[in-house]
Design a protein around this motif. Structure first.
Motif, PDB file in Angstrom:
ATOM      1  N   GLU A 193       1.885   1.918  -3.457  1.00  0.00           N
ATOM      2  CA  GLU A 193       0.797   2.433  -4.286  1.00  0.00           C
ATOM      3  C   GLU A 193       0.483   3.890  -3.965  1.00  0.00           C
ATOM      4  O   GLU A 193       0.186   4.684  -4.865  1.00  0.00           O
ATOM      5  N   LEU A 194       0.576   4.249  -2.681  1.00  0.00           N
ATOM      6  CA  LEU A 194       0.332   5.643  -2.309  1.00  0.00           C
ATOM      7  C   LEU A 194       1.430   6.548  -2.853  1.00  0.00           C
ATOM      8  O   LEU A 194       1.156   7.640  -3.354  1.00  0.00           O
ATOM      9  N   LEU A 195       2.671   6.080  -2.779  1.00  0.00           N
ATOM     10  CA  LEU A 195       3.770   6.897  -3.296  1.00  0.00           C
ATOM     11  C   LEU A 195       3.655   7.054  -4.808  1.00  0.00           C
ATOM     12  O   LEU A 195       3.980   8.101  -5.357  1.00  0.00           O
ATOM     13  N   GLU A 240       0.943   7.405  -6.354  1.00  0.00           N
ATOM     14  CA  GLU A 240      -0.018   8.498  -6.549  1.00  0.00           C
ATOM     15  C   GLU A 240       0.609   9.844  -6.226  1.00  0.00           C
ATOM     16  O   GLU A 240       0.416  10.818  -6.945  1.00  0.00           O
ATOM     17  N   GLU A 300       0.822  -1.223   0.000  1.00  0.00           N
ATOM     18  CA  GLU A 300       0.000   0.000   0.000  1.00  0.00           C
ATOM     19  C   GLU A 300       0.849   1.263   0.000  1.00  0.00           C
ATOM     20  O   GLU A 300       0.485   2.263  -0.608  1.00  0.00           O
TER      21      GLU A 300
END
Lengths: 269, 335
Positions: B120-122, B124, B117
Motif C-alpha cells: 500500500e505504501l509503494l 502511494e 502495508e
C-alpha cells in the motif's frame, strides 16, 4: 502546489506506517517515554540543588532556568519526531540499504526523513509542558497572543536549528561512511551547553553558539525575550530572529546533504 | 529501437589505500593515498524490449556497479547509458517510474509491518491508480500465492515468501524493465523453481524486459536466451546461452571416496583432475558417457564409500571462457 499537497499526503502515509511499526514493540516504546521523563527530571533536580546554593546563575533564577531548559526539551522533542532518522543514515550507507531510496520516484531526502516518525518523544512533551505550566504560575508569565505567537516561532526555529544540525552531521556519512562520532563531538556538547544561560560562558563560546552552531537560538535568545532578561554582548532583540535563523540554517544543511548525495552517487560507498 | 543502450561505459572508484600496522594507519590519516580502481571498463551492449538477459560474472566483476548505473544510483565516469529513452542519472526520478529493482540480499519492504502495508505504501509512492493496484495484486496473488502471508509482518516471512513479496512489490507500478540482482540467492529448490516460473510468466504476460544477475547457472539456463558475461569489469562474452552450454556446460565432475588407501585410479572414460587422500575428482563429458558408466567402471576395481556428481559452476565456466575465449566463427558475438 498540487505537488506539495501530494508530498504532505505521502508524508503522513509513510509516517503512519512508521508509527505502526514502532507500536509493534510496545514495551520498549513505553519504557523510552518513562526513561526520558525520568532523565529530564533528574537534570531539573540537579539544577534545583545547584540553585539552592547559589540562588541564581548568570542572573537567572531557578524558575527561569527551568523554563530555559524546558524550551530546549520541547523543540528537541519535535526534532526527534521529525529528523531523528537521519542519525541512522550512516548505518544505511554501510549496509547498502540506502540505495533503496534512490530507485524510487520521490525526493530521497524526503523519503528518508519520512521513514521514521519517532513517537517516543512523548516523554519530552510531558516533561516540558508540565514545566511550562508550573513555571508560568510560579513567576507569573502572562501568555497573551503576541507571546504565544513568539513562542511558536521560537519552537519552530529551535526545531529547524537542531534538525538542521542532525541533517548536517548525517551528511558527513556521504563522505566518510561513518558519522556517529560527529554526533558526540558536535551535537551532544551543543545541547548540553544550552542547558544553562549562555551568559555564564566566555564571550567566544557565546559567539560560536550564536553564529556558528546557532544553538543559542534554540532556547537562550528566545527565552530571554519571553522572560525579559539581559543578553550581554548581544542586542536584546536577537531572539526575534529565531525562526529566520532556523530556516536559513536548515536550508544550508539541506543543500549540504544534497551535495553529499551527489558525491555518493559518483563515488559509491 | 533498443530499450537499453549502453556505450563505452566506464566507472572508476577512488579507494583510499590502507596501510597495515600502527605507523601505516597514522600515515594514512596524515597523508591519504588513493588508488583508482576501474570497476567497469568500456562496456557496450544493447537490449531489446521483452528480452531476458543474464548479466553474469564472478564476485567483484562489476555486475552490481553496472546495475547501479542503469538504475540511476551511480553516475558513470565515462560513456553513455540510455534506458527507455532516458539518461538514468540525469532523470533519476523519471527513470525510477520505468524500472523495478529487486536486490536479493536486501528487502525493500517495511520490515516491521504486515506485508500488505508495504504494497500500500509503494502504491502511494509510485502513485498507482486504485483499479490498477487491485488488478496487479490479484494477478500477483494468483501466481505468487501472496494471500497466505499478506498479514504477516515482513520480518516473520520465510526467505522464499519474502522474495516473492519483494518481486511483486517491484512490479506494482508496471515497470517496463525489471532488474533482478540475485533473485534466487539462498532459496531452496522448490522456491527457486517458483521464482523462475513467475519471472517467466511476467516476461511473457507483460513483455517486461528482464536483466538478471545470478550465480546460479540454472537460473540463466531456464530463463535467458542471452547472457552477457563480464570479468574484471570487461565484457567477455555477449550472446547465445545454448552455445556456451553446449561447449562448456556438458562437463561433469564425479567426486568419489574409495575405500582403499593410496590407489592409483585410472578411468578410461574420464580424466582424473585432483586427488586428496582417498577422495578423487574425475571430469567426464556428459555427451560421451553417463555418470553411471564412469561409476561402474570404478566399482569394478575399487569399493566406493561415497560419491557426488557436480555440475560445472558458473565461475568455472567463466574462467574457462576467459582462458580459452571464443573465436568469432564459433559463436557470433552480438553487437
Amino acid at each position: 502546489m498540487t505537488k506539495i499537497i501530494e508530498y504532505v499526503r505521502l508524508y503522513f502515509r509513510l509516517v503512519g506506517a512508521g508509527v505502526r511499526a514502532q507500536m509493534q514493540y510496545r514495551f520498549a516504546f513505553i519504557m523510552r517515554i518513562v526513561g526520558m521523563v525520568a532523565a529530564y527530571t533528574g537534570t531539573a533536580v540537579t539544577m534545583w540543588i545547584m540553585l539552592y546554593q547559589f540562588k541564581e546563575l548568570g542572573k537567572w533564577n531557578f524558575y527561569e532556568l527551568l523554563f530555559l531548559f524546558a524550551l530546549a526539551v520541547l523543540s528537541w522533542g519535535f526534532c526527534i519526531i521529525l529528523f531523528f532518522h537521519f542519525r541512522s543514515l550512516d548505518t544505511y550507507i554501510v549496509n547498502g540499504t540506502f540505495d533503496r531510496f534512490l530507485v524510487r520516484p520521490i525526493n530521497p531526502f524526503f523519503h528518508f526523513m519520512a521513514m521514521k516518525f519517532d513517537i517516543g518523544a512523548a516523554g519530552q512533551f510531558i516533561f516540558s509542558i508540565l514545566v511550562f505550566i508550573w513555571v508560568s504560575n510560579a513567576i507569573d508569565i502572562h501568555w497573551q497572543f503576541g507571546k504565544i505567537l513568539f513562542l511558536l516561532g521560537a519552537i519552530i526555529g529551535g526545531i529547524l536549528v537542531q534538525g538542521g544540525l542532525l541533517v548536517f552531521i548525517s551528511a558527513i556519512a556521504f563522505w566518510t561512511t561513518k558519522s556517529e562520532r560527529f554526533y558526540w563531538v558536535v551535537m551532544y556538547p551543543a545541547r548540553n551547553l544550552t542547558n544553562y544561560p549562555l551568559a555564564i560562558y566566555p564571550k567566544f563560546v557565546q559567539w560560536v553558539t550564536a553564529f556558528v552552531v546557532p544553538f543559542g537560538f534554540v532556547n537562550y535568545f528566545p527565552a530571554a525575550v519571553i522572560l525579559d532578561k539581559d543578553t550581554p554582548y548581544f542586542s536584546s532583540y536577537i531572539g526575534y530572529f529565531t525562526p529566520l535563523v532556523g530556516i536559513v540554517f536548515f536550508v544550508i544543511a539541506y543543500y549540504v546533504w544534497m551535495l553529499g548525495l551527489s558525491r555518493y552517487k559518483s563515488a559509491g560507498s | 529501437m533498443a530499450i537499453i543502450e549502453v556505450e563505452h561505459l566506464n566507472k572508476e572508484f577512488k579507494i583510499a589505500k590502507r596501510e597495515t600496522g600502527f605507523v601505516g594507519a597514522l600515515k594514512s590519516v596524515v597523508n591519504r593515498q588513493f588508488v583508482t580502481k576501474e570497476a567497469v571498463k568500456d562496456i557496450s551492449f544493447s537490449i531489446e524490449k521483452g528480452e531476458m538477459v543474464g548479466y553474469i560474472g564472478p564476485n567483484g566483476a562489476g555486475k552490481s556497479t553496472t546495475i547501479k548505473m542503469l538504475t540511476g544510483i551511480l553516475v558513470p565516469s565515462n560513456g553513455s547509458i540510455i534506458v527507455n529513452g532516458i539518461v538514468p542519472y540525469e532523470k533519476r526520478k523519471e527513470n525510477a517510474k520505468n524500472i523495478g529493482v529487486v536486490f536479493g540480499q536486501r528487502t525493500q519492504l517495511w520490515w516491521d509491518l504486515p506485508t500488505i502495508e508495504s504494497f500500500e505504501l509503494l502504491k502511494e509512492i509510485y502513485r498507482v491508480p486504485d483499479a490498477r493496484y487491485k488488478e496487479n495484486m490479484n494477478t500477483f496473488s494468483d501466481i505468487l500465492g501472496l494471500g497466505e502471508f499478506l498479514n504477516t509482518p515482513v520480518r516473520q516471512l520465510s526467505l522464499g515468501q519474502r522474495m516473492r513479496a519483494d518481486i511483486a512489490a517491484s512490479l506494482l507500478h508496471d515497470p517496463e524493465i525489471l532488474f533482478l540482482d540475485e533473485p534466487t540467492i539462498g532459496l531452496d529448490v522448490v522456491a527457486k523453481e517458483k521464482m523462475r516460473e513467475f519471472i517467466q510468466e511476467i516476461n511473457k504476460l507483460r513483455d517486461v524486459t528482464v536483466i538478471l544477475t545470478t550465480h546460479d547457472m540454472e537460473d540463466i539456463e531456464k530463463l535467458c536466451k542471452r547472457m552477457i558475461l563480464i570479468d574484471h569489469g570487461q565484457k567477455v562474452y555477449d550472446g547465445d546461452i545454448a552455445a556456451v552450454k553446449s561447449r562448456f556446460g556438458k562437463m561433469r565432475t564425479l567426486i568419489v571416496d574409495v575405500e582403499e588407501n593410496g590407489v592409483d585410479l585410472h578411468v578410461s572414460n574420464g580424466e582424473l583432475m585432483k586427488e586428496e587422500g582417498n577422495r578423487k575428482w574425475i571430469r567426464f563429458n556428459r555427451d560421451d558417457f553417463s555418470a553411471s558408466d564412469v561409476i561402474s567402471q570404478i566399482t569394478q576395481t575399487h569399493n566406493i564409500t561415497d560419491l557426488t556428481v557436480e555440475e560445472p559452476e558458473i565461475e568455472s565456466i567463466i574462467s574457462r571462457i576467459y582462458q580459452e575465449g571464443f573465436t568469432k566463427e564459433e559463436v557470433p558475438v552480438k553487437v
